[in-house]
Design an enzyme around this catalytic site. Structure first.
Site, PDB file in Angstrom:
ATOM      1  CG  ASP A 275       4.375  -0.405  -7.235  1.00  0.00           C
ATOM      2  OD1 ASP A 275       3.154  -0.427  -6.962  1.00  0.00           O
ATOM      3  OD2 ASP A 275       5.258  -0.510  -6.365  1.00  0.00           O
TER       4      ASP A 275
HETATM    5  C1  NOJ Z   1       2.302   0.018  -4.175  1.00  0.00           C
HETATM    6  C2  NOJ Z   1       3.182  -1.068  -3.650  1.00  0.00           C
HETATM    7  O1  NOJ Z   1       4.533  -0.733  -3.858  1.00  0.00           O
HETATM    8  C3  NOJ Z   1       2.888  -2.422  -4.284  1.00  0.00           C
HETATM    9  O2  NOJ Z   1       3.653  -3.397  -3.640  1.00  0.00           O
HETATM   10  C4  NOJ Z   1       1.426  -2.727  -4.199  1.00  0.00           C
HETATM   11  O3  NOJ Z   1       1.171  -3.993  -4.763  1.00  0.00           O
HETATM   12  C5  NOJ Z   1       0.640  -1.627  -4.902  1.00  0.00           C
HETATM   13  N1  NOJ Z   1       0.930  -0.352  -4.256  1.00  0.00           N
HETATM   14  C6  NOJ Z   1      -0.846  -1.870  -4.886  1.00  0.00           C
HETATM   15  O4  NOJ Z   1      -1.340  -1.702  -3.611  1.00  0.00           O
END
Ligand code: NOJ
Length: 840
Positions: A275
């Site tokens: 993530d």
């Molecule tokens: C953080 C989020 O938890 C995730 O779901 C997302 O894909 C990424 N940011 C990118 O925006």
């Protein structure tokens, strides 16, 4: 009952002893290398050919994001200019293409689950995938099985499907197939145990660490890992690991969850991306199974990286063996070929950081001002599908005296801000970070811009015009005088209310992602009570991210109908009108339990922690949602799987046939040694920035500058650098685990009949009791949607697999079928199961 008291006693002793605090995560090394099994052979071969010709720097480039806002997508890997390979574009979200225009805004995951229709789940995935493809996206950052939905307050539950692992498992599998059939890599997320937003990341000085989800091995397997096994089985090309810790080891460098569970036991062949900034170490994360880092920089705009140049250095000085780097890259490229990116790819034609035609190619560095948006319209005819899913996901919870469907009422009053447009437009708040006007998606990264949003007021007014009904509407939830006037004497009063939640980086109305309570927002409960105190034919429509407390609404004599419409996306108003007027007969069943009080769930978000690292103990084990309500003997307002139709159904004729697939054999033997692809030039001078290179500030490069560290600590985890053949896991060996887990043990069938006088769709549900003292009373295992004319019967069939009747045995580290007598149940909800029989 004995078993329920034993289960709660176990939970109680866990709390008393604090048994989960400081739980540890066992090491598992080396990181399993890809073998090209489970339908990946062809892609693996193509990837090998591609990767073999790459230099060290080119390989590193594919593993590392170029940094936040240094490319068009929310995540961008480095490129390989020599081979005209532009790098990969990773883009949110699980309900449509985020941060662009001329895209569709699909119903949320929770709505897809509420349809219980594999056809609609897959079609939704396919339509979203094709929109990502046509915008030039390589990896769609969805679907979601984590959070699974441990607590209804969890802010991002709606991005996923259901707290039931089987419903989520089926939904995630279908969605992945749909996305990947469109030629885009699906990225199942967030792996794993990311069950709440509060303290998902460190917030110094308050918390130096993310919370640790502490749980036992059995709960991991029987509940939270289950849908990810389905994701792997469906061929997911990518998996995103999460921010939180699992048993006190960060999910992005947790060798137990990544190496052991995901890559070894589930035999995942694709790649693991972090993530955004969830990666916290360089070498350790690589050895623990991470294959790609996003956004590439160490923190938002930090200008440094754990990989990029540091990964180059770690390979050059031998800390990370070539086979591990090659495995990262071959996994990434195999996913690329598996979904056919070599044939479907178009150049990225949008920019996440501006909707203007011109902008910076490297916005974070303010460099290279040029055309960045081509405004490609990718919506196709998806509006029709969105409307269909909107109707098919609307759960009819209450319908007294055939209040619904409506039939040309003389007069109709539509009440509530939630029925109306946001005066600033549907995208007025970035990432949907407000609750103004009708709610059709939650907030955060799991969103997309609406091309338009049909509000209920717009659609209902048009319907009223067709019917020549008298129509009044009030949008102000606090103007009770206007409401009184509008609903007095109206033949029907429809009152809309909502409850919102989202991702923790935005706080709305004091809710830091997770909900602070389970009540309606914007005075909704008082508004409904006020309307119902006047109008004896009050119909309530709820746009909520999950369960809210509806017991008073349920019991109110003037409230004749309740509908949960969830988060239906851009066609919201049309979809609810279809259901209210009977153009669509509701088929949806609630994908979560509606308790009478917040305490009924037995689980909750932890908003503050007494210690750091924060310990989030999953003491309830597998007893979440209906499993808990059943075990604790708590009567819900509406049970899991419940939903009414404008017709009625009956169940009969249960048949159980035993199959003989043979005994369950543990997987044995050794893997082959770790392969390498191509040769690495170990001369550090050749990895330096080329002379005269003009670097974009803060852009993440693979080049090193100056001498690389030598004389390194040698205390890396045992076997972490070892590429020799490794023993296979008994429960592993195939995508989603030992292939015999998916053998059919019993075939169960039942007759379902439409006993009413309109055509309707029944969701037949099959539950199993595993019979042991610590097992839930029943667990969902299968379902199907049967479309039936009045009087018509059809056969519902489900093949019970070995996995369906097994428990996870922590000692043998394998699934076992216990000796306890097992029972199968079939019916229309988790508490309406007229048919049952022994699985002998
Ligand atoms: C953080 C989020 O938890 C995730 O779901 C997302 O894909 C990424 N940011 C990118 O925006």
């Amino acid at each position: 009952m004995l078993w329920s008291s034993i289960a709660s006693f176990a939970a109680l002793t866990a709390v008393v002893n604090g048994q989960y605090d400081g739980e540890t995560s066992p090491p598992s090394y080396p990181s399993p290398w890809m073998r090209g099994g489970n339908g990946w052979a062809d892609a693996y071969q193509k990837a090998q050919a591609f990767v073999s010709q790459l230099t060290l720097l080119e390989k590193v480039n594919l593993t590392t994001g170029v940094g936040w806002e240094e490319g068009p997508c929310v995540g961008n890997t480095g490129s390989i200019p020599r081979l005209n390979f532009p790098g990969l574009c990773l883009q949110d979200s699980p309900l449509g293409v985020r941060d662009t225009d001329l895209n569709s805004a699909f119903p949320a995951g929770v709505n897809a689950a509420a349809t219980w229709s594999t056809r609609l789940m897959k079609s939704r995935g396919n339509a979203m995938g094709s929109e990502h493809r046509d915008k030039g996206v390589d990896v769609q950052l969805g679907p979601v099985a984590g959070p699974l939905g441990r607590s209804p307050e969890g802010g991002r539950n709606w991005e996923g499907f259901s707290p039931d692992p089987v419903l989520t498992g089926v939904a995630i599998g279908q969605t992945i197939q749909g996305i990947q059939d469109a030629g885009v890599i699906a990225c199942a997320k967030h792996f794993i145990m990311n069950e709440q937003e509060h303290v998902r990341s460190a917030t110094p000085p308050e918390y130096e660490f993310s919370y640790s989800s502490n749980l036992d091995d059995k709960t991991m397997h029987e509940l939270y890992l289950w849908p990810f096994a389905d994701a792997v089985r469906a061929g997911a090309g990518a998996i995103m690991c999460s921010y939180n810790q699992v048993n006190n080891s960060y999910a992005s460098q947790n060798s137990w969850t990544l190496n052991y569970l995901l890559k070894n036991e589930l035999d995942f062949q694709g790649f693991v991306t972090s993530d955004w900034w969830a990666q916290l170490t360089g070498v350790a994360s690589a050895l623990a199974g991470l294959d790609m880092t996003m956004a590439g920089d160490q923190g938002l705009n930090s200008g440094d990286t754990y990989w990029g140049s540091n990964l180059t250095a770690a390979v050059l000085n031998g800390t990370i063996p070539q086979w591990r780097l090659d495995d990262m890259v071959v996994r990434i490229m195999s996913a690329y070929y598996k979904v056919g990116r070599d044939k479907t790819s178009v150049p990225v034609n949008f920019n996440s950081w501006t909707l203007e035609t011109d902008g910076y190619r490297f916005p974070e560095s303010n460099e290279d001002f040029t055309q960045v948006n081509w405004h490609v319209n990718v919506q196709d005819d998806h509006a029709a599908l969105i409307r269909e899913i909107g109707g098919a996901s609307t759960v009819l919870l209450k319908n007294v005296n055939k209040a619904l469907p409506l039939n040309k009422p003389k007069s109709i009053a539509v009440i509530g801000e939630d029925a109306h447009d946001n005066p600033g437009g549907p995208n007025a708040c970035g990432d949907r970070g407000c609750d103004i006007g009708t709610l059709a998606m939650g907030w955060g990264s799991g969103t997309a811009n609406f091309p338009y949003l049909i509000s209920p007021n717009t659609a209902l007014k048009a319907q009223a015009a067709d019917d020549k009904s008298q129509y009044v509407n009030v949008s102000n939830n606090y103007d009770f005088d206007a409401v009184t006037k509008a609903v007095t004497g109206a033949e029907v009063a429809i009152v809309f209310a909502n409850a919102d939640s989202g991702e923790g980086y935005l706080t709305i109305d004091g809710n830091e992602g997770d909900r602070n309570n389970l009540t309606l927002w914007q005075n909704g409960d008082a508004l409904i009570a006020h309307v119902a105190s006047i109008n004896p034919n009050t119909i309530v429509v709820l746009h909520t991210v999950g369960a809210v407390i509806v017991e008073a609404i349920k019991n109110h004599p003037n409230i004749t109908a309740i509908l949960w419409a969830g988060l239906p996306g851009q066609e919201s108003g049309n979809a609810i009108t279809d259901v209210l007027y009977g153009k669509v007969n509701p088929q949806a069943k609630t994908p979560f339990t509606w308790g009478k009080a917040r305490e009924d769930w037995g689980t909750d978000v932890m908003y503050t922690f007494p210690s750091d690292p924060p310990q989030l103990n999953f003491v309830e084990g597998v007893f979440i949602d209906y499993r808990h309500f059943d075990a604790a003997g708590i009567e819900p307002s509406y049970e899991f799987g419940f939903g009414l139709s404008y017709t009625t159904f009956s169940y009969s004729n249960l048949k159980i046939t035993k199959n003989n697939p043979g005994p369950y054999e543990p997987t044995t033997g050794m893997t082959s040694p770790a392969p390498t692809f191509g040769t690495i030039d170990y001369n550090p001078a050749h990895a330096e920035f080329p002379p005269g290179f003009s670097a974009v500030p803060r852009y993440v490069y693979p080049y090193i500058s100056g001498p690389i560290p030598t004389n390194l600590p040698q205390n890396w985890p045992a076997h972490s650098q070892d590429g020799s053949p490794q023993p296979k896991l008994a429960a592993g060996g195939s995508g989603g685990g030992n292939r015999q887990l998916y053998d059919t043990m019993y075939t169960v069938s039942a007759t379902v009949t439409n006993t009413g006088n309109v055509k309707g769709t029944e969701i037949a549900q099959l539950y199993i009791s595993l019979g042991g003292p610590t097992d839930p009373k029943i667990q969902l295992r299968g379902f199907d949607d049967l479309i039936l004319d009045p009087g018509e019967s059809e056969t519902f069939t489900y093949e019970i697999t070995r996995r369906d009747i097994s428990n996870w045995d922590t000692v043998s580290q394998n699934w076992v079928v216990s000796a306890y007598p097992k029972t199968v149940y079939v019916g229309g909800s988790s508490r309406d199961l007229p048919l049952s029989g022994a699985l002998g």
